[in-house]
Design a protein around this motif. Sequence first.
Motif, PDB file in Angstrom:
ATOM      1  N   GLU A 167       1.268   6.298   4.453  1.00  0.00           N
ATOM      2  CA  GLU A 167       0.683   7.590   4.792  1.00  0.00           C
ATOM      3  C   GLU A 167       1.019   7.921   6.238  1.00  0.00           C
ATOM      4  O   GLU A 167       0.817   7.108   7.122  1.00  0.00           O
ATOM      5  CB  GLU A 167      -0.853   7.464   4.607  1.00  0.00           C
ATOM      6  CG  GLU A 167      -1.608   8.719   4.879  1.00  0.00           C
ATOM      7  CD  GLU A 167      -3.111   8.510   4.624  1.00  0.00           C
ATOM      8  OE1 GLU A 167      -3.463   7.649   3.798  1.00  0.00           O
ATOM      9  OE2 GLU A 167      -3.899   9.191   5.282  1.00  0.00           O
ATOM     10  N   GLU A 217       0.823  -1.199   0.000  1.00  0.00           N
ATOM     11  CA  GLU A 217       0.000   0.000   0.000  1.00  0.00           C
ATOM     12  C   GLU A 217       0.867   1.262   0.000  1.00  0.00           C
ATOM     13  O   GLU A 217       1.995   1.255   0.480  1.00  0.00           O
ATOM     14  CB  GLU A 217      -0.911   0.041   1.238  1.00  0.00           C
ATOM     15  CG  GLU A 217      -1.968  -1.046   1.277  1.00  0.00           C
ATOM     16  CD  GLU A 217      -1.429  -2.377   1.748  1.00  0.00           C
ATOM     17  OE1 GLU A 217      -0.353  -2.405   2.368  1.00  0.00           O
ATOM     18  OE2 GLU A 217      -2.072  -3.408   1.468  1.00  0.00           O
ATOM     19  N   THR A 218       0.288   2.339  -0.530  1.00  0.00           N
ATOM     20  CA  THR A 218       0.918   3.642  -0.376  1.00  0.00           C
ATOM     21  C   THR A 218       0.960   3.968   1.105  1.00  0.00           C
ATOM     22  O   THR A 218      -0.032   3.829   1.806  1.00  0.00           O
ATOM     23  CB  THR A 218       0.112   4.717  -1.113  1.00  0.00           C
ATOM     24  OG1 THR A 218       0.142   4.437  -2.506  1.00  0.00           O
ATOM     25  CG2 THR A 218       0.694   6.099  -0.867  1.00  0.00           C
ATOM     26  N   PHE A 251       2.580  11.203   1.959  1.00  0.00           N
ATOM     27  CA  PHE A 251       2.339   9.929   1.275  1.00  0.00           C
ATOM     28  C   PHE A 251       3.632   9.494   0.592  1.00  0.00           C
ATOM     29  O   PHE A 251       4.329  10.306  -0.016  1.00  0.00           O
ATOM     30  CB  PHE A 251       1.269  10.078   0.194  1.00  0.00           C
ATOM     31  CG  PHE A 251      -0.069  10.541   0.705  1.00  0.00           C
ATOM     32  CD1 PHE A 251      -1.007   9.618   1.131  1.00  0.00           C
ATOM     33  CD2 PHE A 251      -0.384  11.888   0.746  1.00  0.00           C
ATOM     34  CE1 PHE A 251      -2.244  10.041   1.596  1.00  0.00           C
ATOM     35  CE2 PHE A 251      -1.612  12.319   1.212  1.00  0.00           C
ATOM     36  CZ  PHE A 251      -2.548  11.395   1.643  1.00  0.00           C
ATOM     37  N   THR A 252       3.937   8.210   0.693  1.00  0.00           N
ATOM     38  CA  THR A 252       5.060   7.654  -0.064  1.00  0.00           C
ATOM     39  C   THR A 252       4.521   6.562  -0.966  1.00  0.00           C
ATOM     40  O   THR A 252       3.941   5.580  -0.498  1.00  0.00           O
ATOM     41  CB  THR A 252       6.131   7.067   0.867  1.00  0.00           C
ATOM     42  OG1 THR A 252       6.592   8.092   1.744  1.00  0.00           O
ATOM     43  CG2 THR A 252       7.316   6.534   0.056  1.00  0.00           C
ATOM     44  N   GLY A 253       4.668   6.749  -2.261  1.00  0.00           N
ATOM     45  CA  GLY A 253       4.183   5.760  -3.219  1.00  0.00           C
ATOM     46  C   GLY A 253       5.220   5.504  -4.285  1.00  0.00           C
ATOM     47  O   GLY A 253       6.199   6.234  -4.419  1.00  0.00           O
TER      48      GLY A 253
END
Length: 309
Positions: free
Chosen positions: A79, A76-77, A129-131
């Motif tokens: 957060e 998952e991204t 957010f880290t994606g």
Amino acid sequence: MKKILSVLIAIACFTSCDDGDIIVTSFDFEEQTLDRCSDFDTQFIFFKINPDNNESIAIAFTTSNDIFGAGDGTLETREISLALSGNDAITYRRFDDAVTSDYFCNPIPPATPIVIEEFISTSGDITVFTGGTYADNDGISSEIEDPTGILDTDSDGLPNIIDFDDDGDNVPTGQEGVVLNSDGTINTELTRDTDGDGTFDYLDDDDDGDGILTINEDPNMDLDPSNDNSDPNNEALDDYLNPAITTLVNIEAYRVHNYFLNDIIVTINTQNLDFRNENGEEVIRDIRTVIFGNYTVASDAEFTTTPEF
Ligand SMILES: [Ca+2]
Ligand SMILES: [Ca+2]
Ligand SMILES: [Ca+2]
Ligand SMILES: [Ca+2]
């Protein structure tokens, strides 16, 4: 520039303040690139510079999370939500001259340029957010490997798109003779299927079809069947690809796997910001959720794990 908005922003009045007194001011850095300082441990500093107006906006926040990618490697991204206070703040500044990254990244800011206008947040919330794109770099793109992203051929808990050994036979997919077409799809004529049973080697847990699982054709038991050659008549052929060799050892462990998070982007959103100017007189309140900026991380993150057998 300070952008004039319609009616989204209201002012709290400190001194005399007539009813209906609304300052409609906010900061507009939508066009500017988000940059960051690199030599801080837990406090992160990101900033944007608008050279046209000698102005900047910077955000400082503290977290022990590695926002640039390592994380726990789940798909998952990620957060992180934080409240700004104290030294964690957003600062808008306008200068008398051009400003550079040195200004933000130096523990002692340079004497020049001189700040001629300043707003500092007194409270606010941010979300980081880290994606990115998870991949196993096994030579087959994730879209081709499994567009659904959930297929787990060997049921080891790692979906094929991040499993560098899709069939769990301890021979990495990259060594199992996959041949791609120019469009990245799998060439069904040339991709290796040693036993000709219709299942390509990279998805076949008994590559040579001799009834002994590839993972167990590993007499030196080093979790690598690709370095075992027992056949004196064919020393170049690995046992797991040689149906004439049916020596079985019991292997009950997967080798160490690694996978990657590529093209990492950190997005910072802000919300419920209150700003005060250098005299403490003017207050700007912005309750909207605004994208402060997107930061592209230069390096990929690598994860190492050993799936449970
Ligand atoms: Ca798997
Ligand atoms: Ca394999
Ligand atoms: Ca096969
Ligand atoms: Ca076999």
